[in-house]
Design a protein around this motif. Structure first.
Motif, PDB file in Angstrom:
ATOM      1  N   LYS A   1      -5.694  -6.443  10.640  1.00 28.81           N
ATOM      2  CA  LYS A   1      -6.573  -6.658  11.794  1.00 28.81           C
ATOM      3  C   LYS A   1      -6.626  -8.127  12.218  1.00 28.81           C
ATOM      4  O   LYS A   1      -6.882  -8.422  13.378  1.00 28.81           O
ATOM      5  CB  LYS A   1      -7.975  -6.149  11.488  1.00 28.81           C
ATOM      6  N   ALA A   2      -6.358  -9.044  11.288  1.00 25.38           N
ATOM      7  CA  ALA A   2      -6.434 -10.465  11.618  1.00 25.38           C
ATOM      8  C   ALA A   2      -5.415 -10.852  12.688  1.00 25.38           C
ATOM      9  O   ALA A   2      -5.736 -11.584  13.622  1.00 25.38           O
ATOM     10  CB  ALA A   2      -6.215 -11.306  10.356  1.00 25.38           C
ATOM     11  N   ASP A   3      -4.194 -10.361  12.567  1.00 21.36           N
ATOM     12  CA  ASP A   3      -3.173 -10.701  13.573  1.00 21.36           C
ATOM     13  C   ASP A   3      -2.669  -9.470  14.327  1.00 21.36           C
ATOM     14  O   ASP A   3      -1.711  -9.554  15.084  1.00 21.36           O
ATOM     15  CB  ASP A   3      -2.019 -11.475  12.952  1.00 21.36           C
ATOM     16  N   ASP A   4      -3.325  -8.316  14.110  1.00 20.69           N
ATOM     17  CA  ASP A   4      -3.020  -7.066  14.807  1.00 20.69           C
ATOM     18  C   ASP A   4      -1.549  -6.668  14.676  1.00 20.69           C
ATOM     19  O   ASP A   4      -0.895  -6.303  15.644  1.00 20.69           O
ATOM     20  CB  ASP A   4      -3.430  -7.144  16.278  1.00 20.69           C
ATOM     21  N   THR A   5      -1.057  -6.740  13.449  1.00 20.17           N
ATOM     22  CA  THR A   5       0.308  -6.301  13.162  1.00 20.17           C
ATOM     23  C   THR A   5       0.259  -5.198  12.122  1.00 20.17           C
ATOM     24  O   THR A   5      -0.758  -5.001  11.452  1.00 20.17           O
ATOM     25  CB  THR A   5       1.184  -7.449  12.621  1.00 20.17           C
ATOM     26  N   TYR A   6       1.366  -4.482  11.974  1.00 18.33           N
ATOM     27  CA  TYR A   6       1.472  -3.434  10.959  1.00 18.33           C
ATOM     28  C   TYR A   6       2.499  -3.853   9.922  1.00 18.33           C
ATOM     29  O   TYR A   6       3.540  -4.425  10.252  1.00 18.33           O
ATOM     30  CB  TYR A   6       1.894  -2.103  11.596  1.00 18.33           C
ATOM     31  N   ASN A   7       2.186  -3.586   8.656  1.00 16.85           N
ATOM     32  CA  ASN A   7       3.088  -3.900   7.562  1.00 16.85           C
ATOM     33  C   ASN A   7       3.294  -2.649   6.718  1.00 16.85           C
ATOM     34  O   ASN A   7       2.345  -1.920   6.432  1.00 16.85           O
ATOM     35  CB  ASN A   7       2.506  -5.013   6.686  1.00 16.85           C
ATOM     36  N   ARG A   8       4.528  -2.452   6.322  1.00 15.10           N
ATOM     37  CA  ARG A   8       4.855  -1.276   5.516  1.00 15.10           C
ATOM     38  C   ARG A   8       4.368  -1.481   4.088  1.00 15.10           C
ATOM     39  O   ARG A   8       4.544  -2.550   3.504  1.00 15.10           O
ATOM     40  CB  ARG A   8       6.358  -1.028   5.521  1.00 15.10           C
ATOM     41  N   VAL A   9       3.736  -0.465   3.539  1.00 18.74           N
ATOM     42  CA  VAL A   9       3.285  -0.486   2.147  1.00 18.74           C
ATOM     43  C   VAL A   9       4.466  -0.042   1.302  1.00 18.74           C
ATOM     44  O   VAL A   9       5.065   1.003   1.556  1.00 18.74           O
ATOM     45  CB  VAL A   9       2.084   0.472   1.939  1.00 18.74           C
ATOM     46  N   VAL A  10       4.808  -0.852   0.320  1.00 23.48           N
ATOM     47  CA  VAL A  10       5.951  -0.557  -0.533  1.00 23.48           C
ATOM     48  C   VAL A  10       5.454  -0.182  -1.918  1.00 23.48           C
ATOM     49  O   VAL A  10       4.563  -0.829  -2.467  1.00 23.48           O
ATOM     50  CB  VAL A  10       6.892  -1.782  -0.621  1.00 23.48           C
ATOM     51  N   LYS A  11       6.041   0.865  -2.463  1.00 19.89           N
ATOM     52  CA  LYS A  11       5.653   1.302  -3.801  1.00 19.89           C
ATOM     53  C   LYS A  11       6.078   0.239  -4.805  1.00 19.89           C
ATOM     54  O   LYS A  11       7.218  -0.210  -4.819  1.00 19.89           O
ATOM     55  CB  LYS A  11       6.316   2.632  -4.143  1.00 19.89           C
ATOM     56  N   ARG A  12       5.150  -0.171  -5.623  1.00 23.71           N
ATOM     57  CA  ARG A  12       5.438  -1.196  -6.631  1.00 23.71           C
ATOM     58  C   ARG A  12       5.941  -0.554  -7.904  1.00 23.71           C
ATOM     59  O   ARG A  12       5.502   0.526  -8.282  1.00 23.71           O
ATOM     60  CB  ARG A  12       4.190  -2.003  -6.935  1.00 23.71           C
TER      61      ARG A  12
ATOM     62  N   PRO B   1      -3.381   9.353   1.037  1.00 20.01           N
ATOM     63  CA  PRO B   1      -2.731   8.725   2.179  1.00 20.01           C
ATOM     64  C   PRO B   1      -2.165   7.339   1.913  1.00 20.01           C
ATOM     65  O   PRO B   1      -1.347   6.854   2.661  1.00 20.01           O
ATOM     66  CB  PRO B   1      -3.859   8.645   3.218  1.00 20.01           C
ATOM     67  N   LEU B   2      -2.571   6.706   0.857  1.00 29.61           N
ATOM     68  CA  LEU B   2      -2.104   5.354   0.596  1.00 29.61           C
ATOM     69  C   LEU B   2      -1.121   5.268  -0.558  1.00 29.61           C
ATOM     70  O   LEU B   2      -0.802   4.187  -1.027  1.00 29.61           O
ATOM     71  CB  LEU B   2      -3.290   4.433   0.350  1.00 29.61           C
ATOM     72  N   GLU B   3      -0.630   6.401  -1.033  1.00 25.59           N
ATOM     73  CA  GLU B   3       0.336   6.422  -2.133  1.00 25.59           C
ATOM     74  C   GLU B   3       1.741   6.558  -1.556  1.00 25.59           C
ATOM     75  O   GLU B   3       2.169   7.644  -1.202  1.00 25.59           O
ATOM     76  CB  GLU B   3       0.038   7.576  -3.087  1.00 25.59           C
ATOM     77  N   PRO B   4       2.475   5.442  -1.426  1.00 26.79           N
ATOM     78  CA  PRO B   4       3.829   5.541  -0.883  1.00 26.79           C
ATOM     79  C   PRO B   4       4.766   6.256  -1.846  1.00 26.79           C
ATOM     80  O   PRO B   4       4.671   6.112  -3.051  1.00 26.79           O
ATOM     81  CB  PRO B   4       4.244   4.083  -0.692  1.00 26.79           C
ATOM     82  N   ARG B   5       5.616   7.068  -1.299  1.00 24.68           N
ATOM     83  CA  ARG B   5       6.635   7.787  -2.063  1.00 24.68           C
ATOM     84  C   ARG B   5       7.946   7.671  -1.312  1.00 24.68           C
ATOM     85  O   ARG B   5       7.975   7.228  -0.172  1.00 24.68           O
ATOM     86  CB  ARG B   5       6.245   9.256  -2.191  1.00 24.68           C
ATOM     87  N   SER B   6       9.016   8.112  -1.915  1.00 25.37           N
ATOM     88  CA  SER B   6      10.310   8.010  -1.247  1.00 25.37           C
ATOM     89  C   SER B   6      10.340   8.820   0.036  1.00 25.37           C
ATOM     90  O   SER B   6      11.025   8.471   0.984  1.00 25.37           O
ATOM     91  CB  SER B   6      11.431   8.450  -2.187  1.00 25.37           C
ATOM     92  N   SER B   7       9.576   9.903   0.097  1.00 22.34           N
ATOM     93  CA  SER B   7       9.596  10.762   1.284  1.00 22.34           C
ATOM     94  C   SER B   7       8.502  10.413   2.294  1.00 22.34           C
ATOM     95  O   SER B   7       8.400  11.036   3.323  1.00 22.34           O
ATOM     96  CB  SER B   7       9.452  12.226   0.868  1.00 22.34           C
ATOM     97  N   VAL B   8       7.687   9.404   1.988  1.00 19.25           N
ATOM     98  CA  VAL B   8       6.561   9.067   2.856  1.00 19.25           C
ATOM     99  C   VAL B   8       6.547   7.562   3.106  1.00 19.25           C
ATOM    100  O   VAL B   8       6.660   6.771   2.183  1.00 19.25           O
ATOM    101  CB  VAL B   8       5.214   9.473   2.202  1.00 19.25           C
ATOM    102  N   GLN B   9       6.403   7.176   4.368  1.00 21.12           N
ATOM    103  CA  GLN B   9       6.232   5.768   4.716  1.00 21.12           C
ATOM    104  C   GLN B   9       4.771   5.554   5.076  1.00 21.12           C
ATOM    105  O   GLN B   9       4.168   6.372   5.768  1.00 21.12           O
ATOM    106  CB  GLN B   9       7.067   5.385   5.936  1.00 21.12           C
ATOM    107  N   ILE B  10       4.222   4.439   4.625  1.00 21.18           N
ATOM    108  CA  ILE B  10       2.851   4.070   4.945  1.00 21.18           C
ATOM    109  C   ILE B  10       2.892   2.717   5.657  1.00 21.18           C
ATOM    110  O   ILE B  10       3.541   1.781   5.188  1.00 21.18           O
ATOM    111  CB  ILE B  10       1.984   3.915   3.673  1.00 21.18           C
ATOM    112  N   TRP B  11       2.196   2.626   6.773  1.00 18.27           N
ATOM    113  CA  TRP B  11       2.060   1.374   7.514  1.00 18.27           C
ATOM    114  C   TRP B  11       0.572   1.053   7.596  1.00 18.27           C
ATOM    115  O   TRP B  11      -0.226   1.889   8.003  1.00 18.27           O
ATOM    116  CB  TRP B  11       2.638   1.510   8.918  1.00 18.27           C
ATOM    117  N   ARG B  12       0.174  -0.161   7.190  1.00 21.14           N
ATOM    118  CA  ARG B  12      -1.231  -0.585   7.251  1.00 21.14           C
ATOM    119  C   ARG B  12      -1.381  -1.675   8.290  1.00 21.14           C
ATOM    120  O   ARG B  12      -0.540  -2.556   8.404  1.00 21.14           O
ATOM    121  CB  ARG B  12      -1.690  -1.120   5.897  1.00 21.14           C
ATOM    122  N   ARG B  13      -2.467  -1.617   9.011  1.00 17.78           N
ATOM    123  CA  ARG B  13      -2.743  -2.588  10.063  1.00 17.78           C
ATOM    124  C   ARG B  13      -3.437  -3.815   9.496  1.00 17.78           C
ATOM    125  O   ARG B  13      -4.398  -3.711   8.745  1.00 17.78           O
ATOM    126  CB  ARG B  13      -3.620  -1.943  11.124  1.00 17.78           C
TER     127      ARG B  13
END
Length: 92
Positions: free
Chosen positions: A71-82, A57-69
């Motif tokens: 918790k400190a500021d209750d926002t979501y950030n997109r995980v980008v494949k490095r 679930p945490l392996e971003p690919r071109s066909s999959v978007q991952i958003w992680r929360r």
């Protein structure tokens, strides 16, 4: 974790993710949101949880978007494949 699909003509932005999750009480909001092209279904037309669990679930690919929360500021950030790091050619 939440797994979701997006209408092909639409895109998912940080604002969209945060707007959608704002109606959920903070303690119940998902830590990870994974957007996939298709949801696998069983012969009974239910989401195939086994097939979803088999994919990292945490392996971003071109066909999959991952958003992680965050918790400190209750926002979501997109995980980008490095990009893989270049191997060092230095020798002793």
């Amino acid at each position: 974790m939440v797994v979701a699909t997006v209408i092909p003509t639409r895109s998912l932005t940080k604002k969209t993710v945060e707007d959608i999750t704002s109606s959920i009480p903070p303690g119940l909001r998902p830590d990870v949101i994974r957007v996939v092209k298709d949801l696998p279904i069983t012969a009974w037309y239910r989401i195939d949880r086994t097939a979803i669990a088999e994919v990292d679930p945490l392996e971003p690919r071109s066909s999959v978007q991952i958003w992680r929360r965050n918790k400190a500021d209750d926002t979501y950030n997109r995980v980008v494949k490095r990009k893989p790091r270049a191997k060092s050619t230095a020798s002793n």
